[in-house]
Design an enzyme around this catalytic site. Structure first.
Site, PDB file in Angstrom:
ATOM      1  N   ASP A 216      61.371  35.507  31.935  1.00  0.00           N
ATOM      2  CA  ASP A 216      62.304  34.913  32.803  1.00  0.00           C
ATOM      3  C   ASP A 216      62.673  36.032  33.906  1.00  0.00           C
ATOM      4  O   ASP A 216      62.005  36.772  34.369  1.00  0.00           O
ATOM      5  CB  ASP A 216      63.569  34.210  32.080  1.00  0.00           C
ATOM      6  CG  ASP A 216      64.072  33.100  32.352  1.00  0.00           C
ATOM      7  OD1 ASP A 216      64.522  33.031  33.952  1.00  0.00           O
ATOM      8  OD2 ASP A 216      64.362  32.132  31.618  1.00  0.00           O
ATOM      9  N   HIS A 239      60.428  35.853  36.363  1.00  0.00           N
ATOM     10  CA  HIS A 239      60.634  34.959  37.469  1.00  0.00           C
ATOM     11  C   HIS A 239      61.348  35.486  38.525  1.00  0.00           C
ATOM     12  O   HIS A 239      62.272  34.923  39.236  1.00  0.00           O
ATOM     13  CB  HIS A 239      61.537  33.813  36.731  1.00  0.00           C
ATOM     14  CG  HIS A 239      60.700  33.092  35.805  1.00  0.00           C
ATOM     15  ND1 HIS A 239      61.259  31.832  35.158  1.00  0.00           N
ATOM     16  CD2 HIS A 239      59.513  32.936  35.218  1.00  0.00           C
ATOM     17  CE1 HIS A 239      60.636  31.424  34.133  1.00  0.00           C
ATOM     18  NE2 HIS A 239      59.553  31.982  34.374  1.00  0.00           N
TER      19      HIS A 239
END
Length: 391
Positions: A216, A239
Site C-alpha cells: 500500500d 502505492h
C-alpha cells in the site's frame, strides 16, 4: 591481588549499569529470547523499571542473537527520565499466526503511548508474520498495526527494519517533533493495507534516507499532518506517497506544508498522489513534490477528488476538501501507462494554484503521454500548457 580487585570492580560497574543504572536488558528481567516463549511480561517489566527511574539516557536493551516472541503490548508513559531509548539489536516476532494471538481484536501489536524524548534505534528487526491476517476473511481495518506511536513528542526512529506487518508498519498519531531515518519497511506488493508510515494529527515530522516496499502507500498523510518533510525515500513496490485519503464520510480534514523531495518510485501503482472523498470538508494546501525519479510507475502524478474505496457507491457531491498551492516539479522517468498526469478535481471547489514544472516522463510502450486535467487552475510548462486553466 590488584588485578583481581580491578576485575571485580569493573564487573560490578557493568552489572550496575545493565540493571540498576542506564541499561535495562530484557534478558535480565526474565526474557528467554528463544523465539517460542512469550517474552511480553519480561519486556513490560523491564520497561516499567526503566520508565519509573530518574536520571537521563535510560536504555531498554533488546540484545542481538536472540529472537523474542511478543503478544500485543503497550509501553506506557510518561517516564520519569527526560529521554529514553529502546535499542533493538535482536529480532522481535509476532505469534506464528492469527489464531495464536492473545487478543486478535487488538488494533496495535506494539504501542508506545505518551512518552517524551523517546528514541527507537538499532540494527534489529521486527516481524509481524502478517500473512494469516492478509488471507483472513475480515476487514483490513481490523488488522493490527505493527508499531504504533501516540502522544510521543521529540520522537526518533532510526535504523530498524520491519517486515510483514499485518497492517501498516508504523503509525504516528498525535506526535510533535518526529525524525525517522535509515529504516527499512518491507512487505509483499500484494499484501493488503500494509502502509509503510501512516501519519495523523502530527506536526513537524521529518522522514529521510529510508527504504519502503509494501502493498500500500509508502507514506500516507492523513488529516492533521502539518509540516511534513520526506526526503530520499526509495519507494516500491507500493502505492506511492499519498496525501489522504481525506474527507471520508463528510469529515473535515486538514493537511498543509508538505515537502516531498529527491524520492524514487520503483514499479509503484502511484507516484505522487492526493486523494479525497466526495462531500468532505477542510483543505490540503502548500504541498510540494520535487526531484522525483520514476521507474515503470503507474499514475506518476495524480490528484483524485472522486476517490471511492472498495464497497462504496457514488454519491451526489455537495462539498469537497479544498486543494490549493500544490507543485509537481522536476519529475523524470518512465510510466507503465500512457496517462502520466491526471488531475481530477471537484466541481464544487476546483483545485487552485497547481504547478506542473519540468515534467519529463516517458511511457514504457513508447506512446505519446496523455495528460488529463479537470476543474484545475494553475500553471504548467513543457508540453503540458493548456492542461491547467488560468484564473
Amino acid at each position: 591481588m590488584e588485578i583481581i580487585v580491578r576485575v571485580v570492580f569493573v564487573l560490578t560497574l557493568v552489572n550496575f549499569g545493565f540493571v540498576n543504572g542506564q541499561i535495562y536488558d530484557v534478558l535480565k528481567f526474565g526474557a528467554k529470547g528463544d523465539g517460542t516463549t512469550d517474552d511480553s511480561k519480561a519486556f513490560v517489566e523491564a520497561w516499567k523499571a526503566m520508565c519509573s527511574s530518574g536520571g537521563s539516557n535510560k536504555t531498554l536493551l533488546i540484545p542481538s542473537d536472540n529472537t523474542f516472541l511478543l503478544q500485543p503490548l503497550v509501553f506506557q508513559g510518561p517516564c520519569n527520565s527526560p529521554s529514553v531509548q529502546v535499542q533493538l539489536e535482536g529480532t522481535i516476532v509476532a505469534p506464528l499466526n492469527k489464531a495464536a494471538w492473545s487478543d486478535v481484536k487488538s488494533c496495535e501489536w506494539v504501542s508506545f503511548n505518551n512518552i517524551i524524548g523517546l528514541t527507537v534505534l538499532g540494527s534489529g528487526t521486527i516481524n509481524g508474520r502478517g500473512s494469516s491476517f492478509w488471507e483472513a476473511n475480515m476487514p483490513t481495518s481490523k488488522h493490527p498495526t505493527q508499531l504504533h506511536f501516540q502522544g510521543c513528542n521529540n520522537l526518533e526512529i532510526n535504523g530498524i527494519a520491519s517486515f510483514d506487518s499485518p497492517r501498516n508498519h508504523i503509525s504516528i498519531h498525535d506526535c510533535r517533533q518526529v525524525k525517522i531515518t535509515q529504516i527499512k519497511l518491507i512487505a509483499p506488493g500484494d499484501s493488503p493495507n500494509t502502509d509503510g508510515i501512516d501519519i495523523s494529527t502530527s506536526t513537524d515530522v521529518e522522514i529521510y534516507d529510508t527504504v519502503v516496499g509494501t502493498g500500500d502507500d509508502c507514506v500516507a498523510l492523513n488529516s492533521g499532518s502539518i509540516n511534513i518533510t520526506i526526503t530520499r525515500m526509495q519507494c516500491g513496490p507500493g502505492h506511492g506517497i499519498s496525501v489522504g485519503s481525506l474527507g471520508k464520510d463528510g469529515e473535515e480534514s486538514i493537511v498543509e506544508n508538505v515537502q516531498v523531495t529527491n524520492c524514487t518510485f520503483n514499479e509503484t501503482n502511484n507516484g505522487a498522489r492526493i486523494k479525497t472523498w466526495p462531500n468532505g470538508k477542510g483543505y490540503a494546501k502548500n504541498i510540494v513534490f520535487k526531484d522525483i525519479t520514476l521507474t515503470n510507475t503507474k499514475n506518476p502524478i495524480i490528484i483524485d477528488q472522486q476517490y471511492i474505496d472498495k464497497g462504496r457507491i457514488d454519491v451526489e457531491e455537495s462539498s469537497a476538501v479544498a486543494i490549493s498551492n500544490v507543485t509537481f516539479m522536476d519529475f523524470h522517468g518512465t510510466s507503465r501507462q500512457d496517462e502520466i498526469i491526471k488531475i481530477d478535481c471537484s466541481e464544487v471547489t476546483s483545485c487552485k494554484d497547481i504547478v506542473l514544472d519540468r515534467i519529463e516522463i516517458t511511457t514504457v510502450d513508447g506512446k505519446k503521454p496523455i495528460i488529463e486535467c479537470s476543474n484545475a487552475f494553475g500553471n504548467s510548462t513543457n508540453a503540458y500548457d493548456g492542461c491547467l486553466k488560468t484564473q
